[in-house]
Design a protein around this motif. Structure first.
Motif, short mmCIF file in Angstrom:
data_model
loop_
_atom_site.label_atom_id
_atom_site.label_comp_id
_atom_site.label_asym_id
_atom_site.label_seq_id
_atom_site.Cartn_x
_atom_site.Cartn_y
_atom_site.Cartn_z
N SER A 30 0.82 -1.22 0.00
CA SER A 30 0.00 0.00 0.00
C SER A 30 0.85 1.27 0.00
O SER A 30 0.64 2.18 0.81
N VAL A 31 1.84 1.27 -0.87
CA VAL A 31 2.67 2.47 -1.05
C VAL A 31 2.69 2.81 -2.54
O VAL A 31 2.45 1.94 -3.38
N PRO A 32 2.99 4.07 -2.89
CA PRO A 32 3.05 4.41 -4.31
C PRO A 32 4.16 3.64 -5.03
O PRO A 32 5.22 3.39 -4.45
N ALA A 33 3.88 3.26 -6.28
CA ALA A 33 4.90 2.62 -7.12
C ALA A 33 5.15 3.54 -8.31
O ALA A 33 4.22 3.87 -9.05
N TRP A 34 6.39 3.94 -8.47
CA TRP A 34 6.76 4.79 -9.60
C TRP A 34 7.63 3.99 -10.56
O TRP A 34 8.33 3.06 -10.15
N ASP A 35 7.56 4.37 -11.83
CA ASP A 35 8.39 3.73 -12.85
C ASP A 35 9.10 4.86 -13.60
O ASP A 35 8.43 5.72 -14.21
N LEU A 36 10.42 4.88 -13.54
CA LEU A 36 11.18 6.00 -14.12
C LEU A 36 10.82 6.20 -15.60
O LEU A 36 10.64 7.33 -16.05
N ASP A 37 10.71 5.09 -16.34
CA ASP A 37 10.40 5.20 -17.77
C ASP A 37 9.02 5.84 -18.00
O ASP A 37 8.86 6.68 -18.89
N VAL A 38 8.06 5.43 -17.17
CA VAL A 38 6.70 5.97 -17.33
C VAL A 38 6.69 7.46 -17.01
O VAL A 38 6.06 8.27 -17.72
N LEU A 39 7.41 7.85 -15.95
CA LEU A 39 7.47 9.27 -15.58
C LEU A 39 8.10 10.09 -16.71
O LEU A 39 7.64 11.19 -17.04
N ILE A 40 9.16 9.55 -17.31
CA ILE A 40 9.84 10.25 -18.40
C ILE A 40 8.91 10.35 -19.62
O ILE A 40 8.80 11.42 -20.25
N GLU A 41 8.23 9.27 -19.93
CA GLU A 41 7.32 9.29 -21.09
C GLU A 41 6.22 10.33 -20.90
O GLU A 41 5.88 11.08 -21.81
N ARG A 42 5.70 10.37 -19.67
CA ARG A 42 4.63 11.35 -19.38
C ARG A 42 5.15 12.77 -19.51
O ARG A 42 4.51 13.64 -20.10
N GLU A 43 6.33 13.01 -18.96
CA GLU A 43 6.88 14.37 -18.96
C GLU A 43 7.23 14.82 -20.37
O GLU A 43 7.00 15.97 -20.75
N GLN A 44 7.76 13.90 -21.17
CA GLN A 44 8.23 14.24 -22.51
C GLN A 44 7.12 14.18 -23.56
O GLN A 44 7.22 14.76 -24.63
N GLY A 45 6.08 13.38 -23.25
CA GLY A 45 5.00 13.21 -24.23
C GLY A 45 5.39 12.30 -25.38
O GLY A 45 4.77 12.35 -26.45
N PHE A 46 6.41 11.49 -25.19
CA PHE A 46 6.84 10.52 -26.21
C PHE A 46 7.17 9.19 -25.55
O PHE A 46 7.56 9.16 -24.38
N ARG A 47 7.04 8.10 -26.31
CA ARG A 47 7.47 6.79 -25.83
C ARG A 47 9.00 6.76 -25.79
O ARG A 47 9.65 7.50 -26.52
N ILE A 48 9.53 5.84 -24.96
CA ILE A 48 10.99 5.73 -24.82
C ILE A 48 11.65 5.53 -26.19
O ILE A 48 12.66 6.18 -26.51
N ALA A 49 11.08 4.63 -26.99
CA ALA A 49 11.70 4.34 -28.31
C ALA A 49 11.74 5.61 -29.17
O ALA A 49 12.70 5.83 -29.91
N GLU A 50 10.72 6.45 -29.05
CA GLU A 50 10.68 7.70 -29.83
C GLU A 50 11.73 8.68 -29.32
O GLU A 50 12.36 9.40 -30.11
N ILE A 51 11.92 8.71 -27.99
CA ILE A 51 12.93 9.63 -27.43
C ILE A 51 14.31 9.22 -27.94
O ILE A 51 15.12 10.06 -28.35
N PHE A 52 14.58 7.90 -27.93
CA PHE A 52 15.86 7.40 -28.46
C PHE A 52 16.03 7.84 -29.92
O PHE A 52 17.09 8.29 -30.33
#
Ligand SMILES: Nc1ncnc2c1ncn2[C@@H]1O[C@H](COP(=O)(O)OP(=O)(O)O)[C@@H](O)[C@H]1O
Ligand SMILES: O=C(O)C1=C[C@@H](OP(=O)(O)O)[C@@H](O)[C@H](O)C1
Ligand SMILES: [Mg+2]
Length: 174
Positions: A30-52
């Motif tokens: 019962s604690v928050p779970a964060w995913d670095l990739d998901v946070l980056i995708e949300r912030e950038q507005g692109f999928r990881i593969a697109e950022i690469f």
């Protein structure tokens, strides 16, 4: 454990189950779970593969480092899944060592490649031999950072999560 153990970081190679297991640990604890990739995708507005593709790997590594630094300022408890390469940046290693209890999800490269292969992971898309070389290069880094290692080759994600949660609770009590 001398350092803070209220923030739990899951590290390891692509396909180890960091993202899935972080969700499960978050649910069970019962604690928050964060995913670095998901946070980056949300912030950038692109999928990881697109950022690469658009900005290159070095740019993505800077994003990982910045995002991890931001998370390290958030109060725990929470669990964080890193991307497989996010623990390679020297600054990120310092952050992990000083602000997180770190668990390494480990398995042989062949097993991880089978799980990771696909269009979402640009580095896994480069093939099995590249993947294995990368896994061998990163192994000592994961080993050096980990407070605990769990073998994920032949146990299901639910059980991996239960083992990690039990270790984390013990670390928090220590
Ligand atoms: N312990 C496990 N056993 C078998 N498959 C797993 C296990 N953990 C995760 N998986 C599967 O492997 C794939 C990669 O998992 P994921 O959580 O995205 O890994 P990572 O974030 O470490 O790259 C997913 O299809 C996931 O369902
Ligand atoms: O190992 C890597 O360099 C990477 C791992 C991926 O995350 P997962 O480890 O969660 O698959 C993702 O960050 C990106 O594709 C690069
Ligand atoms: Mg992941």
């Amino acid at each position: 454990m001398s350092k803070s153990s209220s923030r739990l970081a899951l590290i390891g190679m692509m396909g180890a189950g960091k993202s899935r297991v972080a969700e499960l640990v978050g649910q069970h604890a019962s604690v928050p779970a964060w995913d670095l990739d998901v946070l980056i995708e949300r912030e950038q507005g692109f999928r990881i593969a697109e950022i690469f593709q658009r900005r290159g790997e070095a740019y993505f590594r800077e994003l990982e480092q910045r995002t991890l630094a931001g998370l390290s300022l958030r109060p725990g408890p929470f669990v964080l899944a890193l991307g497989g390469g996010a623990s390679v940046h020297p600054q990120s290693q310092k952050i992990l060592t000083s602000h997180f209890a770190v668990v390494w999800l480990d398995a042989p490269a062949e097993v991880l490649y089978q799980r990771a292969y696909g269009p979402d992971r640009p580095l896994a898309a480069r093939g099995a031999s590249f993947f294995e070389t990368l896994a061998n290069e990163r192994r000592p880094i994961y080993e050096g950072l980990a407070d605990w290692r769990v073998d994920v080759a032949s146990i299901p994600a639910e059980k991996v999560a239960a083992c990690i949660l039990s270790w984390w609770r013990g670390a928090a009590d220590a």
